[in-house]
Design a protein around this motif. Structure first.
Motif, PDB file in Angstrom:
ATOM      1  N   ASP A 109       0.909  -1.317   0.010  1.00 20.34           N
ATOM      2  CA  ASP A 109      -0.195   0.055  -0.066  1.00 20.34           C
ATOM      3  C   ASP A 109       0.747   1.230  -0.113  1.00 20.34           C
ATOM      4  O   ASP A 109       0.422   2.277  -0.545  1.00 20.34           O
ATOM      5  CB  ASP A 109      -0.818   0.201   1.220  1.00 20.34           C
ATOM      6  CG  ASP A 109      -2.130  -0.997   1.038  1.00 20.34           C
ATOM      7  OD1 ASP A 109      -2.248  -1.622   0.056  1.00 20.34           O
ATOM      8  OD2 ASP A 109      -2.825  -1.372   2.123  1.00 20.34           O
ATOM      9  N   CYS A 110       2.124   1.301   0.513  1.00 23.64           N
ATOM     10  CA  CYS A 110       2.945   2.513   0.680  1.00 23.64           C
ATOM     11  C   CYS A 110       3.940   2.306  -0.496  1.00 23.64           C
ATOM     12  O   CYS A 110       4.874   3.189  -0.707  1.00 23.64           O
ATOM     13  CB  CYS A 110       3.474   2.435   1.801  1.00 23.64           C
ATOM     14  SG  CYS A 110       4.927   1.352   2.216  1.00 23.64           S
ATOM     15  N   GLY A 111       3.774   1.381  -1.422  1.00 20.22           N
ATOM     16  CA  GLY A 111       4.343   1.580  -2.491  1.00 20.22           C
ATOM     17  C   GLY A 111       5.609   0.714  -2.533  1.00 20.22           C
ATOM     18  O   GLY A 111       6.629   0.660  -3.429  1.00 20.22           O
ATOM     19  N   GLY A 112       5.930  -0.082  -1.668  1.00 15.19           N
ATOM     20  CA  GLY A 112       7.115  -0.872  -1.595  1.00 15.19           C
ATOM     21  C   GLY A 112       6.930  -2.250  -2.106  1.00 15.19           C
ATOM     22  O   GLY A 112       5.762  -2.397  -2.503  1.00 15.19           O
ATOM     23  N   TRP A 113       7.994  -2.755  -2.496  1.00 15.46           N
ATOM     24  CA  TRP A 113       7.831  -4.190  -3.391  1.00 15.46           C
ATOM     25  C   TRP A 113       8.851  -5.084  -2.380  1.00 15.46           C
ATOM     26  O   TRP A 113       9.901  -4.733  -2.288  1.00 15.46           O
ATOM     27  CB  TRP A 113       7.899  -4.147  -4.681  1.00 15.46           C
ATOM     28  CG  TRP A 113       9.092  -3.559  -5.293  1.00 15.46           C
ATOM     29  CD1 TRP A 113      10.154  -4.067  -5.781  1.00 15.46           C
ATOM     30  CD2 TRP A 113       9.020  -1.985  -5.349  1.00 15.46           C
ATOM     31  NE1 TRP A 113      10.967  -3.175  -6.145  1.00 15.46           N
ATOM     32  CE2 TRP A 113      10.550  -1.873  -6.121  1.00 15.46           C
ATOM     33  CE3 TRP A 113       8.435  -0.833  -5.363  1.00 15.46           C
ATOM     34  CZ2 TRP A 113      10.926  -0.726  -6.484  1.00 15.46           C
ATOM     35  CZ3 TRP A 113       9.033   0.242  -5.631  1.00 15.46           C
ATOM     36  CH2 TRP A 113      10.292   0.529  -6.360  1.00 15.46           C
ATOM     37  N   VAL A 114       8.213  -6.378  -2.395  1.00 18.15           N
ATOM     38  CA  VAL A 114       9.170  -7.198  -1.959  1.00 18.15           C
ATOM     39  C   VAL A 114      10.204  -7.881  -2.728  1.00 18.15           C
ATOM     40  O   VAL A 114       9.695  -8.499  -3.699  1.00 18.15           O
ATOM     41  CB  VAL A 114       8.220  -8.237  -0.978  1.00 18.15           C
ATOM     42  CG1 VAL A 114       9.152  -9.545  -0.304  1.00 18.15           C
ATOM     43  CG2 VAL A 114       7.459  -7.710   0.031  1.00 18.15           C
ATOM     44  N   LEU A 115      11.371  -7.788  -2.349  1.00 15.47           N
ATOM     45  CA  LEU A 115      12.401  -8.483  -3.268  1.00 15.47           C
ATOM     46  C   LEU A 115      12.461  -9.891  -3.008  1.00 15.47           C
ATOM     47  O   LEU A 115      12.801 -10.780  -4.089  1.00 15.47           O
ATOM     48  CB  LEU A 115      13.679  -7.681  -3.390  1.00 15.47           C
ATOM     49  CG  LEU A 115      13.705  -6.260  -3.905  1.00 15.47           C
ATOM     50  CD1 LEU A 115      15.144  -5.502  -3.538  1.00 15.47           C
ATOM     51  CD2 LEU A 115      13.383  -6.206  -5.322  1.00 15.47           C
ATOM     52  N   ASP A 116      12.684  -9.985  -1.848  1.00 16.23           N
ATOM     53  CA  ASP A 116      12.994 -11.603  -1.175  1.00 16.23           C
ATOM     54  C   ASP A 116      12.404 -11.789   0.076  1.00 16.23           C
ATOM     55  O   ASP A 116      12.279 -10.786   1.066  1.00 16.23           O
ATOM     56  CB  ASP A 116      14.699 -11.571  -1.053  1.00 16.23           C
ATOM     57  CG  ASP A 116      14.946 -12.929  -0.967  1.00 16.23           C
ATOM     58  OD1 ASP A 116      14.393 -13.932  -1.025  1.00 16.23           O
ATOM     59  OD2 ASP A 116      16.144 -13.113  -0.205  1.00 16.23           O
ATOM     60  N   ARG A 117      11.951 -13.112   0.182  1.00 19.06           N
ATOM     61  CA  ARG A 117      11.451 -13.360   1.655  1.00 19.06           C
ATOM     62  C   ARG A 117      12.058 -14.650   2.003  1.00 19.06           C
ATOM     63  O   ARG A 117      11.880 -15.484   1.370  1.00 19.06           O
ATOM     64  CB  ARG A 117       9.810 -13.489   1.433  1.00 19.06           C
ATOM     65  CG  ARG A 117       9.192 -13.895   2.653  1.00 19.06           C
ATOM     66  CD  ARG A 117       7.584 -13.737   2.281  1.00 19.06           C
ATOM     67  NE  ARG A 117       6.790 -14.807   2.917  1.00 19.06           N
ATOM     68  CZ  ARG A 117       5.501 -14.929   2.692  1.00 19.06           C
ATOM     69  NH1 ARG A 117       5.088 -14.162   2.035  1.00 19.06           N
ATOM     70  NH2 ARG A 117       4.839 -16.083   3.339  1.00 19.06           N
ATOM     71  N   ARG A 118      12.638 -14.693   3.053  1.00 19.49           N
ATOM     72  CA  ARG A 118      13.428 -15.687   3.834  1.00 19.49           C
ATOM     73  C   ARG A 118      13.030 -16.502   5.006  1.00 19.49           C
ATOM     74  O   ARG A 118      12.874 -15.375   5.939  1.00 19.49           O
ATOM     75  CB  ARG A 118      14.916 -15.873   3.517  1.00 19.49           C
ATOM     76  CG  ARG A 118      15.572 -15.650   2.106  1.00 19.49           C
ATOM     77  CD  ARG A 118      16.835 -15.533   2.221  1.00 19.49           C
ATOM     78  NE  ARG A 118      17.464 -14.923   3.303  1.00 19.49           N
ATOM     79  CZ  ARG A 118      18.800 -15.226   3.616  1.00 19.49           C
ATOM     80  NH1 ARG A 118      19.691 -15.859   3.023  1.00 19.49           N
ATOM     81  NH2 ARG A 118      19.295 -14.754   4.929  1.00 19.49           N
ATOM     82  N   THR A 119      12.864 -17.721   5.303  1.00 14.09           N
ATOM     83  CA  THR A 119      12.946 -18.026   6.597  1.00 14.09           C
ATOM     84  C   THR A 119      14.232 -18.190   7.037  1.00 14.09           C
ATOM     85  O   THR A 119      15.134 -19.074   6.671  1.00 14.09           O
ATOM     86  CB  THR A 119      12.026 -19.146   6.955  1.00 14.09           C
ATOM     87  OG1 THR A 119      10.661 -19.031   6.453  1.00 14.09           O
ATOM     88  CG2 THR A 119      11.555 -19.862   8.312  1.00 14.09           C
TER      89      THR A 119
END
Length: 121
Positions: free
Chosen positions: A27-37
């Motif tokens: 919603d604030c214009g950010g985009w997720v590049l990577d998501r790791r556990t």
């Protein structure tokens, strides 16, 4: 543009916090590049956002109930201050990469911390 490392934690369940956090980042214009556990209780998100939206990103993170460390609050505040002093629209369009390390402490109670003498990381 700068890269920023922040740390936060939540006592709520991952299944409740994470979808809300991801939606507010979008919603604030950010985009997720990577998501790791990283472990059973820790995860990492790499997010990019334009500098002009860094205040919105900061507000979004706090609004989801994620608790930030003192150094994370200071780093985000510094970046927001830099943003407010820029007048060149090209600089405001620059992209900031934020690495967020989030610890989920839903099973840790104050009583268990006091018994073990440990502090949450």
């Amino acid at each position: 543009m700068p890269s920023l490392d922040i740390q936060g934690f939540s006592y709520d369940e991952r299944s409740g916090v994470l979808p809300e956090l991801l939606a507010s980042l979008a919603d604030c214009g950010g985009w997720v590049l990577d998501r790791r556990t990283l472990s059973s209780k820790t995860m990492e998100l790499r997010v990019e956002v334009q500098l002009r939206s860094i205040l919105d990103l900061y507000g979004s993170i706090v609004a989801t109930g994620l608790e930030l460390t003192r150094s994370s609050h200071m780093a985000l505040t510094d970046l927001c201050t830099c943003r407010s002093n820029l007048t060149n629209t090209l600089d405001l369009g620059g992209v900031v990469t934020v690495r967020m390390e989030i610890s989920f402490l839903e099973e840790i109670t104050l009583h268990s911390l006091l018994e073990s003498g440990m502090t949450p990381s």
